[in-house]
Motif scaffolding. Structure first.
Motif: not given
Length: 695
Positions: A57-66, A68-81
């Motif tokens: 259960r903890m592993i699943n939550k960590l994977v989901n958090y990673l 979501d966070r990776s997707w936010e970074i990707i969107e931030e980098r795309n907007s910055l580009r």
């Protein structure tokens, strides 16, 4: 069975499960079977995950958090580009020269032709035009931590302060350096006071020093006899004979023991008319005239009870009325004051039960003013234009700005002649060149602008909510003529510009004129994501109209045009040492020449650690704007004549009002003529109508 999965952002996630087999619906909606709601039930998919045993259960939550966070970074980098595609990369210029040191400099100052840099046990003098060292003085007991310099015609006054807080006055004339006095040096170390702040008037007529020691603080003001210094330097033998006859006391400083003449370096001449190499030597045999003590100012006393028994006694014994109505003078009986304190402690007892912290010593901010319009000058006192005549002071936590006359003798009372109260405590103040304008910044973010020469209040402007002033700098008034910023070659009144750096790292431009109140606009917004790009310091560039240097936390330096709100270029210096955040740059901008100097530390060996002090070198980098193509023409054509401008744009308020009245009179005359013509037209039309009726 089938399920319809929604977005991950929707909580809770539901799945519609049908009871029984699924059928393929027909193309026609009317033929679709009507499902019974009872045959369906909803199930939360997250409950399935929550029912997993640990650690899955903890592993699943960590994977989901990673994810979501990776997707936010990707969107931030795309907007910055996308934003970077529209960016115009400014030209980046390296320093013109480098001066290396064995230790971090203890402050920098510039004059017309020299650079003064504090160092171990003294200071060094460099040629501003070719950055060569021409003199080094290392005779102090401690290292210099700060240094000031003021031009006195072709000479210069140097004011270094060492780690012990001792402030000294030096006079530099051509090839000679003279020690005038160590202001606060005493024989008993326990009675030694520390110089915290120093202020020299722009013409070098007065000097003020803020001292603290033995739990007390005070401000001392001195008049500097610069005319006598000039005569004594030009005729040293005559001055020596006169001093022997009058038996003047010699300076009682440790530096007076220096008897030898020190020649530490040679360099090309920095004087305007000299063509030979210059050698500076310390002249210890000639003692120049000492500064004249004017007054000592202490912080305002706290409010206390009075011994006066009646209001009539108050009016009978109070000698003057200065400060009455400003909140500075209070006449409250001791009994009333004690009752007030008892009520206060009873009301806020629960908040006052904790440990009391020792109240810090009050600090003073002070400026020299050159206008007599701030107070009444006695008839027997002669005041010259261009000489400081008023000292303005405000203290920590005080609502009042005090004005003291400099036309005093040591026997006079040290009382203020005028006081300006503000609605909130004053936290900062700044004056423009030769104190034409004054800015008072209050604790609530309100900025008050004054025209001191005319005694005119420009107005009050409030910074945006949540913005508090960190620093404020006046800009010399400029115009935009044919797409280029220029200085008018004639004096301009009732126009003021200043840049305000706020605590949230946003930069604002405040402008005001005699015909309209102050307005503020944002030059640089506060950073939201990339905090390393936050502004930590700002400095105007007098040689470039409308230009300011911007220093960021990531050690980047850029030049901004405030009229166009765009970055013109950037400057780079090899600074590899990881300093504490935020960066506090040590720099100085020349008021006379198109250049600035910046301290930095860099490594010569890139293979080793840059944090190792042995691998780094402290340097002062010299940036000359005339060496860079974009700025060379701007610095040479920064002024414009009055004939080349539209004269109506540069008129004073009086002339503008006069022209407005003349135009109003002309318009009134035109209206009168039009009214007369209309009246004649009406009479003529009435006459025609009568003629028609007769027919």
């Amino acid at each position: 069975m089938s399920s319809f999965k929604g977005s991950r952002a929707l909580k809770p996630r539901l799945s519609v499960l049908a009871k029984g087999p699924l059928e393929v619906p027909s193309p026609t909606e009317s033929d679709w079977p009507k499902d019974d709601e009872k045959d369906f039930f909803f199930k939360d998919l997250d409950r399935e995950l929550d029912s997993l045993p640990q650690p899955y259960r903890m592993i699943n939550k960590l994977v989901n958090y990673l994810f979501d966070r990776s997707w936010e970074i990707i969107e931030e980098r795309n907007s910055l580009r996308e934003v970077e595609k529209n960016w115009t990369v400014p030209a980046i210029y390296p320093p013109s020269a480098e001066i290396q040191f064995n230790k971090m400099p203890g402050g920098m100052a510039v004059s017309q032709d020299y650079v003064f840099i504090g160092g171990p046990k003294g200071f060094s003098i460099y040629n501003l035009h070719n950055y060569k060292k021409i003199y080094v003085l290392e005779k102090f007991k401690a290292d210099v931590t700060s240094i000031w310099a003021t031009d006195l015609g072709n000479d210069a006054l140097i004011v270094p302060v060492d780690e012990m807080g001792i402030v000294r006055l030096f006079y530099l004339s051509k090839d000679s350096l003279y020690l005038i006095k160590a202001i606060n040096e005493v024989d008993d170390p326990s009675k030694q006071s520390t110089c915290v702040k120093t202020e020299i008037s722009q013409n070098g007529d007065y000097a003020a020093f803020f001292f603290q020691g033995a739990g007390d603080v005070w401000l001392e003001v001195y008049k500097l006899p610069k005319e006598l210094w000039l005569k004594e330097v030009e005729h040293p033998q005559l001055s020596l004979n006169q001093k022997k006859k009058t038996k003047q006391l010699q300076l009682n400083t440790p530096d007076s023991a220096v008897t030898e003449s020190i020649e530490m370096g040679l360099g090309p001449s920095v004087g305007p008319n000299s063509t030979q190499d210059l050698t500076i030597s310390l002249k210890s045999d000639l003692k120049l005239s000492l500064p004249v003590f004017v007054m000592r100012i202490k912080p305002p006393k706290p409010i206390a009870g009075t011994t006066f028994k009646s209001p009539l006694e108050v009016f009978a014994k109070v000698e003057d009325y200065f400060g009455i109505g400003s909140g500075q003078n209070h006449f409250i009986k001791d009994v009333q004051w004690e009752q007030h304190m008892e009520i206060f402690y009873a009301t806020y007892k629960k908040h006052l039960e904790g440990e009391w912290e020792e109240e810090p010593l009050s600090m003073a901010t002070f400026h020299f003013f050159y206008t007599n319009s701030l107070m009444t000058t006695p008839m027997d006192v002669k005041s010259s234009s261009g000489i400081a005549c008023v000292l303005g002071v405000h203290w920590t936590g005080s609502h009042n700005f005090f004005l003291y006359s400099l036309n005093k003798t040591p026997k006079d009372k040290t009382d203020y002649e005028n006081v300006w109260p503000c609605a909130a405590p004053i936290v900062m103040s700044q004056i423009s060149s030769f104190s034409s304008y004054l800015a008072l910044v209050c604790e609530d973010g309100v900025l008050i602008l004054w025209d001191l020469a005319q005694g005119f209040l420009f107005g009050v402007v409030a910074l945006p909510e949540g913005c508090f002033c960190q620093s404020i700098h006046f800009l010399r008034f400029f115009l935009v003529h044919k797409g280029q910023n220029v200085y008018p070659d004639h004096p301009v009144k009732f126009e003021v510009m200043c840049v305000v750096l706020c605590t949230d790292a946003s930069l604002h431009l405040v402008t005001a004129s005699g015909t309209q109140g102050p307005t503020s606009k944002v030059l640089v917004d506060r950073p939201v994501i990339h905090m390393e790009e936050a502004i930590c310091a700002v400095a105007p560039v007098p040689a470039l109209p409308g230009m300011v240097l911007i220093f960021s936390r990531n050690h980047s330096i850029s030049l901004m045009d405030v009229a166009k709100i765009e970055v013109i270029c950037a400057f780079s210096a090899p600074m590899c040492r990881q300093q504490a955040m935020p960066w506090k740059p040590l720099f100085v901008v020349s008021p006379h020449h198109p250049c600035f100097l910046l301290h930095g530390a860099h490594s010569h060996d890139q293979t080793t650690s840059t944090d190792d002090p042995k691998n780094t070198t402290d340097s002062v980098f010299y940036f000359n704007f005339e060496d860079y193509p974009l700025l060379k023409d701007i610095s040479k054509t920064c002024t414009i004549s009055q004939k080349a401008l539209d004269f109506s744009q540069m008129l004073s308020v009086e002339k503008r009002c006069e022209q407005f009245l003349q135009k109003s009179i002309q318009m009134a005359k035109i209206q009168i003529k039009g009214h007369e013509q209309w009246s004649r037209l009406r009479k003529y039309s009435i006459m025609l109508q009568r003629e028609l009726l007769k027919k």
